[in-house]
Design a protein around this motif. Sequence first.
Motif, short mmCIF file in Angstrom:
data_model
loop_
_atom_site.label_atom_id
_atom_site.label_comp_id
_atom_site.label_asym_id
_atom_site.label_seq_id
_atom_site.Cartn_x
_atom_site.Cartn_y
_atom_site.Cartn_z
N SER A 133 7.80 8.14 7.67
CA SER A 133 8.56 7.03 7.08
C SER A 133 8.13 5.69 7.66
CB SER A 133 10.06 7.25 7.31
OG SER A 133 10.48 8.45 6.71
N LYS A 134 7.93 5.66 8.98
CA LYS A 134 7.51 4.43 9.65
C LYS A 134 6.57 4.78 10.79
CE LYS A 134 11.78 1.82 8.76
NZ LYS A 134 12.94 1.12 9.39
N LYS B 3 5.29 2.47 13.93
CA LYS B 3 5.35 1.17 14.60
C LYS B 3 4.35 1.14 15.74
CE LYS B 3 10.25 0.37 13.59
NZ LYS B 3 11.58 0.10 14.19
#
Length: 597
Positions: free
Chosen positions: A349-350, A352
């Motif tokens: 989803s992400k 970072k």
Amino acid sequence: MAAAAGGSGACLSLLLALLFLSLSGRCLTDRGNLAKPKNAQVDVMNSNFTLKWDWDGKCNMKDCNVTFSAYYRLVKRKLSRGWQKLSGCLRVSATICDFSSSKLDFLKKYRLRIKAEEGEKNSEWSSAIKFVPYEIAEIGPPDIQVEAVDGLIRINISAPGNSDKTPMWEASDFSYWVEFWKNNSTEQKQKKLVHYNDRIDNLDPNTTYCLKIKALLNGEKESAFSPVHCVHTENADANKVPRPKNVRVNALNRNFVLKWDWDETYGKNMTFTVAHCRAFEKKFKKKDCWDTVSGCEKVTTSECDLSSKIIFEGKYEFRVRAINGTEETAWSKEIEFTPSIDTEIGPPSKVKVKLINGSVYLEISHPEEDGSRSMKDYLGFTDLSYRVFTWTNSSNSWEKRFEEDRTHFAIPESELYPQTLYCLKVQAFLPTSNKTGHFSAIECVTTEAGPAGSGGSEALWVVAGDHAGTWRMESGKYSAVLVAVISFFSVAIVCLLVTGFCYGVYCLHRWIKYIFFPSCKLPSNIEECFHEVSLKNAFIPYAAEPTENCSITMNIVTENTEETDIKNYAEHCMQSSVDSGNYSNEDEVNDCPLEET
């Protein structure tokens, strides 16, 4: 005499007893002894148990009334019970019996023996045999029903032993293999059937097909083929609307979309209806398990969203039909769909990536993470792990640097190259099934300038919690050396070019100065006369001017006469030289006589 008479009586009694035994043995020999049974054998077909044996008795079994009985006991270290009567095999007159009603445990080991009986007489026991019902069991051919419908062949299969009261196998343990061919051809085609209810498509119309099927038990055993069944497909109708084709489910994470192909030449305003069947309903032999999918009735597009209708842990079958007013096409071919197996894993989803105090930090969010549940929480995804691929500006390809079931990583500053672009992408995968997901978007970060410590010359460590994984940076090491060598030679070449250019300009300047501005020096006695005249003018030619004869009247003074004459003569010559452009001209000097007054 009494004693003698007693001894004679005893001897007579002994002789009579021996004679009786002899006569009895001869009688038995004439009738034949009860031979013991031999060559006992147990046959198991599905859940049907049959015991067979041989008997070599000399009398006719119908006349001498010989019967047989079988006994069994469980084989184990400590016997809790002795030999027990085998139900169905007690006092049978034939050398075969059926003991399917004995309810033996299919997975346990038994010992079995047989004896012959006639009235009160019994034979010796046969040699005991050992067997485990499941191990020696054979699979019988399946029972099938075949019919031709809508240009295809529909097959309904009953699992072997399914009709038995206590079947040895579950119906779900079987898969099936079918061989079918045109009745007038020797060519055979094969297809493996997943369920007991299937169909054969893409058949020629108005053609007779024959088929036979065998059952496969968990890849361990297989049955004999069933009897051959033949059916005739119906004629093709040119005006009949075909059914939808290529039905499929596009599944990504928890998004499920059923799609199919439709030839619009048969109508653009067609509507479609989707039906589904749950696997557990088929398992319990529900005859009609098909239900219309809510929200997918009479849809106008060739797809339907099933995301809210599917349970991730379930197993389904789908089919589609086209509708034009009151006319309906045949149902499409049914497809199977198991979300936990057939679903594709999406990208994280992400992802970072942060640069903090010179170190790179990586944080990964599970696919389809909405705060409450993610794909990791669903069945089949509990062992979700990640692969991290990296790329630097000094390498030419992506390399797999990390593979672990973690979501947080940190790369220390001491193990990073300074002022280097690091890019990475992440992929989720399931180690147990070797199922891979989609890649995340590429994330990049450039490290800061400054001392790089080891510079990653040995290894690049990725820390995840209390564990660490190694990122090998050998390619980065060699690339840095190559860049340094190229830079050194580039600077050297530039320096050589600049030095050569400066030297060439210097030589050209000297040549021009030598040709156009020669450095000639006058004698010292004349240079003193011309100290006020510019040397540059000496190299500029002037047009020749006509010389004039002149006479100079000089007052001769008696004192220092000789010095005065020399001085006047010099001034006259200098004037003449400047006017004429010649340093010395003998003729002109002669044209300037000194006159005395």
